[in-house]
Design a protein around this motif. Structure first.
Motif, PDB file in Angstrom:
ATOM      1  N   ARG A 113       0.795  -1.222   0.000  1.00 40.31           N
ATOM      2  CA  ARG A 113       0.000   0.000   0.000  1.00 40.31           C
ATOM      3  C   ARG A 113       0.834   1.283   0.000  1.00 40.31           C
ATOM      4  O   ARG A 113       0.565   2.197  -0.781  1.00 40.31           O
ATOM      5  N   SER A 114       1.820   1.395   0.869  1.00 37.49           N
ATOM      6  CA  SER A 114       2.516   2.671   1.006  1.00 37.49           C
ATOM      7  C   SER A 114       3.230   3.082  -0.268  1.00 37.49           C
ATOM      8  O   SER A 114       3.318   4.275  -0.581  1.00 37.49           O
ATOM      9  N   ALA A 115       3.732   2.118  -1.041  1.00 35.90           N
ATOM     10  CA  ALA A 115       4.351   2.447  -2.328  1.00 35.90           C
ATOM     11  C   ALA A 115       3.292   2.635  -3.399  1.00 35.90           C
ATOM     12  O   ALA A 115       3.468   3.429  -4.323  1.00 35.90           O
ATOM     13  N   GLY A 116       2.191   1.910  -3.269  1.00 35.26           N
ATOM     14  CA  GLY A 116       1.149   1.985  -4.283  1.00 35.26           C
ATOM     15  C   GLY A 116       0.469   3.329  -4.348  1.00 35.26           C
ATOM     16  O   GLY A 116       0.178   3.845  -5.434  1.00 35.26           O
ATOM     17  N   GLU A 117       0.214   3.942  -3.189  1.00 34.95           N
ATOM     18  CA  GLU A 117      -0.556   5.180  -3.177  1.00 34.95           C
ATOM     19  C   GLU A 117       0.268   6.403  -3.565  1.00 34.95           C
ATOM     20  O   GLU A 117      -0.259   7.504  -3.627  1.00 34.95           O
ATOM     21  N   SER A 118       1.539   6.210  -3.837  1.00 37.17           N
ATOM     22  CA  SER A 118       2.367   7.341  -4.267  1.00 37.17           C
ATOM     23  C   SER A 118       3.199   6.960  -5.485  1.00 37.17           C
ATOM     24  O   SER A 118       2.904   7.350  -6.612  1.00 37.17           O
ATOM     25  N   LEU A 119       4.209   6.154  -5.270  1.00 32.68           N
ATOM     26  CA  LEU A 119       5.160   5.808  -6.319  1.00 32.68           C
ATOM     27  C   LEU A 119       4.498   5.112  -7.507  1.00 32.68           C
ATOM     28  O   LEU A 119       4.658   5.516  -8.667  1.00 32.68           O
ATOM     29  N   LEU A 120       3.713   4.055  -7.249  1.00 33.37           N
ATOM     30  CA  LEU A 120       3.157   3.283  -8.353  1.00 33.37           C
ATOM     31  C   LEU A 120       2.028   4.033  -9.051  1.00 33.37           C
ATOM     32  O   LEU A 120       1.884   3.937 -10.270  1.00 33.37           O
ATOM     33  N   VAL A 121       1.248   4.787  -8.304  1.00 28.72           N
ATOM     34  CA  VAL A 121       0.188   5.578  -8.946  1.00 28.72           C
ATOM     35  C   VAL A 121       0.797   6.587  -9.916  1.00 28.72           C
ATOM     36  O   VAL A 121       0.302   6.776 -11.035  1.00 28.72           O
ATOM     37  N   ASP A 122       1.891   7.223  -9.515  1.00 30.72           N
ATOM     38  CA  ASP A 122       2.571   8.165 -10.413  1.00 30.72           C
ATOM     39  C   ASP A 122       3.089   7.444 -11.659  1.00 30.72           C
ATOM     40  O   ASP A 122       2.994   7.953 -12.778  1.00 30.72           O
ATOM     41  N   ALA A 123       3.655   6.245 -11.461  1.00 32.31           N
ATOM     42  CA  ALA A 123       4.205   5.486 -12.585  1.00 32.31           C
ATOM     43  C   ALA A 123       3.102   5.074 -13.552  1.00 32.31           C
ATOM     44  O   ALA A 123       3.260   5.174 -14.782  1.00 32.31           O
ATOM     45  N   ILE A 124       1.971   4.594 -13.024  1.00 30.05           N
ATOM     46  CA  ILE A 124       0.859   4.169 -13.884  1.00 30.05           C
ATOM     47  C   ILE A 124       0.299   5.356 -14.657  1.00 30.05           C
ATOM     48  O   ILE A 124      -0.017   5.249 -15.848  1.00 30.05           O
ATOM     49  N   THR A 125       0.186   6.507 -13.982  1.00 35.56           N
ATOM     50  CA  THR A 125      -0.334   7.704 -14.653  1.00 35.56           C
ATOM     51  C   THR A 125       0.554   8.100 -15.825  1.00 35.56           C
ATOM     52  O   THR A 125       0.076   8.379 -16.929  1.00 35.56           O
ATOM     53  N   GLN A 135      -3.317  -2.459 -21.568  1.00 38.04           N
ATOM     54  CA  GLN A 135      -4.290  -2.731 -20.512  1.00 38.04           C
ATOM     55  C   GLN A 135      -3.543  -2.965 -19.199  1.00 38.04           C
ATOM     56  O   GLN A 135      -2.719  -3.872 -19.112  1.00 38.04           O
ATOM     57  N   ILE A 136      -3.844  -2.149 -18.197  1.00 46.18           N
ATOM     58  CA  ILE A 136      -3.141  -2.227 -16.920  1.00 46.18           C
ATOM     59  C   ILE A 136      -4.087  -2.727 -15.844  1.00 46.18           C
ATOM     60  O   ILE A 136      -5.210  -2.240 -15.710  1.00 46.18           O
ATOM     61  N   ILE A 301       7.714  -0.161 -17.753  1.00 46.76           N
ATOM     62  CA  ILE A 301       7.233   0.279 -16.441  1.00 46.76           C
ATOM     63  C   ILE A 301       8.358   0.255 -15.421  1.00 46.76           C
ATOM     64  O   ILE A 301       8.428   1.110 -14.532  1.00 46.76           O
ATOM     65  N   ARG A 302       9.280  -0.701 -15.547  1.00 44.90           N
ATOM     66  CA  ARG A 302      10.436  -0.722 -14.657  1.00 44.90           C
ATOM     67  C   ARG A 302      11.243   0.568 -14.797  1.00 44.90           C
ATOM     68  O   ARG A 302      11.633   1.199 -13.795  1.00 44.90           O
ATOM     69  N   ASP A 303      11.497   0.994 -16.034  1.00 44.64           N
ATOM     70  CA  ASP A 303      12.283   2.206 -16.258  1.00 44.64           C
ATOM     71  C   ASP A 303      11.577   3.445 -15.712  1.00 44.64           C
ATOM     72  O   ASP A 303      12.211   4.356 -15.170  1.00 44.64           O
ATOM     73  N   VAL A 304      10.256   3.489 -15.847  1.00 45.04           N
ATOM     74  CA  VAL A 304       9.490   4.613 -15.290  1.00 45.04           C
ATOM     75  C   VAL A 304       9.618   4.638 -13.773  1.00 45.04           C
ATOM     76  O   VAL A 304       9.848   5.694 -13.162  1.00 45.04           O
ATOM     77  N   ALA A 307      13.086   5.805 -12.731  1.00 47.71           N
ATOM     78  CA  ALA A 307      13.227   7.239 -12.953  1.00 47.71           C
ATOM     79  C   ALA A 307      12.496   8.040 -11.872  1.00 47.71           C
ATOM     80  O   ALA A 307      13.031   9.030 -11.341  1.00 47.71           O
ATOM     81  N   LEU A 308      11.294   7.610 -11.523  1.00 50.14           N
ATOM     82  CA  LEU A 308      10.545   8.294 -10.453  1.00 50.14           C
ATOM     83  C   LEU A 308      11.249   8.143  -9.102  1.00 50.14           C
ATOM     84  O   LEU A 308      11.297   9.083  -8.308  1.00 50.14           O
ATOM     85  N   GLY A 309      11.789   6.949  -8.858  1.00 51.86           N
ATOM     86  CA  GLY A 309      12.478   6.720  -7.594  1.00 51.86           C
ATOM     87  C   GLY A 309      13.696   7.598  -7.443  1.00 51.86           C
ATOM     88  O   GLY A 309      14.022   8.041  -6.325  1.00 51.86           O
ATOM     89  N   SER A 310      14.406   7.866  -8.535  1.00 52.07           N
ATOM     90  CA  SER A 310      15.602   8.700  -8.466  1.00 52.07           C
ATOM     91  C   SER A 310      15.293  10.149  -8.151  1.00 52.07           C
ATOM     92  O   SER A 310      16.169  10.908  -7.723  1.00 52.07           O
ATOM     93  N   GLU A 311      14.021  10.540  -8.344  1.00 57.90           N
ATOM     94  CA  GLU A 311      13.616  11.929  -8.071  1.00 57.90           C
ATOM     95  C   GLU A 311      13.186  12.139  -6.633  1.00 57.90           C
ATOM     96  O   GLU A 311      12.934  13.265  -6.218  1.00 57.90           O
ATOM     97  N   ARG A 312      13.087  11.045  -5.853  1.00 58.22           N
ATOM     98  CA  ARG A 312      12.546  11.165  -4.497  1.00 58.22           C
ATOM     99  C   ARG A 312      13.665  11.346  -3.472  1.00 58.22           C
ATOM    100  O   ARG A 312      14.767  10.946  -3.656  1.00 58.22           O
TER     101      ARG A 312
END
Length: 312
Positions: A113-125, A135-136, A301-304, A307-312
């Protein structure tokens, strides 16, 4: 010419992949009826196919005891080989389908949950904006719950973690790529810490603590973290939901550890502090099957995520 009669000898086998898959379902379900339901076969068809497989193998593969059915030693050995062979076939199929442009396909994800509601939601968007035809799907849980589904090819990529002093079992056949390191802070009631000096974990040795439940693989993190500075925490409540934990902290029920990724939008009734006497962190990974980096949607999706993780 009959297909099969001219196949080179080194590529010939008496074993049938579909029947090997049946053996795996029998092992998982422990009854012929349940295996038949999982495969959408009739029980008699499963029984017949099992008999043929035993003839192909040349040994009994199951032993019956009432309604339950268990694999023999030979059956268990064959099941492990079957699991590996089927995984390789599915992987090959994925790789073939991934050849060409990333214009279609599916992406099945799982997260805690804690990664899903921030990191993964941003990646999916971001991903959906650049690859709208993909299809996701997404499920939430804990890594120990969904890692088996990844190995069974029911998921394509999942988020996993490990903690300082607590490492989850790392499964053969999967790869982990680090997304980011997520430091831990301590959440205390607002106004609790009015001292001018930085907080130390040792300063909280007399406080009540809120920790993860015993059902969670990291439930001993609080104990082990506090042990690093010489005290045993008095744990009074357990929850695996950081939102509930923060609500309890805000109402004065105790203090708790909070990962930085969840602390960025913390409860208004709490304040969060780093501790100066020990370094606490967890690492978040993109986890996929061996060879998944050659599957276009998985690699994308791994690369996204990285990339998002490196910005945090």
């Amino acid at each position: 010419m009959t297909i099969g009669t001219n196949i080179p000898r080194q590529f010939q086998s008496r074993l049938n992949v579909r029947r090997l898959a049946l053996l795996l379902e029998i092992e998982r379900n422990e009854t012929l009826t349940a295996a038949a339901e999982a495969l959408q076969y009739s029980p008699s068809a499963v029984s017949q196919q099992l008999k043929v497989l035993e003839q192909e193998a040349g040994l009994p593969l199951v032993e019956r005891g009432g309604r339950q059915i268990q694999l023999t030693d030979a059956g268990r050995i064959l099941a492990r080989h079957a699991e590996e062979m089927i995984a390789r076939l599915l992987s090959a199929e994925e790789h073939v389908r991934a050849v060409g442009r990333l214009g279609h396909g599916r992406l099945r994800l799982a997260t805690f949950r804690s990664a899903g509601e921030s990191l993964l939601v941003d990646a999916i968007t971001y991903f959906r904006g650049h690859h709208p035809a993909i299809q996701i799907s997404l499920v939430e849980g804990e890594p120990e719950q969904y890692i088996a589904a990844l190995r069974r090819h029911e998921l394509d990529l999942v988020l996993t973690y490990d903690y300082d002093w607590l490492s989850l079992p790392f499964n053969d056949g999967v790869v982990r790529d680090l997304i980011c390191t997520d430091p831990f802070l301590v959440a205390v009631p607002r106004g609790f810490w009015r001292k001018s000096r930085p907080m130390r974990l040792a300063d909280l040795s007399t406080q009540s603590w809120i920790a993860s439940t015993p059902a969670n693989a990291v439930h001993r993190f609080t104990e082990r973290a506090c042990a690093q500075v010489g005290f045993v925490p008095r744990i009074v409540m357990h929850t695996d939901d950081y939102h509930i934990a923060q609500e309890l902290v805000a109402r004065g029920m105790g203090v708790t550890f909070l990962p930085e990724i969840s602390a960025r939008n913390h409860h208004r009734g709490v304040e969060v502090h780093p501790v100066g006497d020990v370094t606490l962190a967890r690492r978040i990974y993109a986890t996929y099957r061996v060879g998944g980096e050659r599957v276009a949607v998985v690699a994308a999706i791994r690369d996204v995520l990285i990339a998002l993780g490196s910005e945090r």
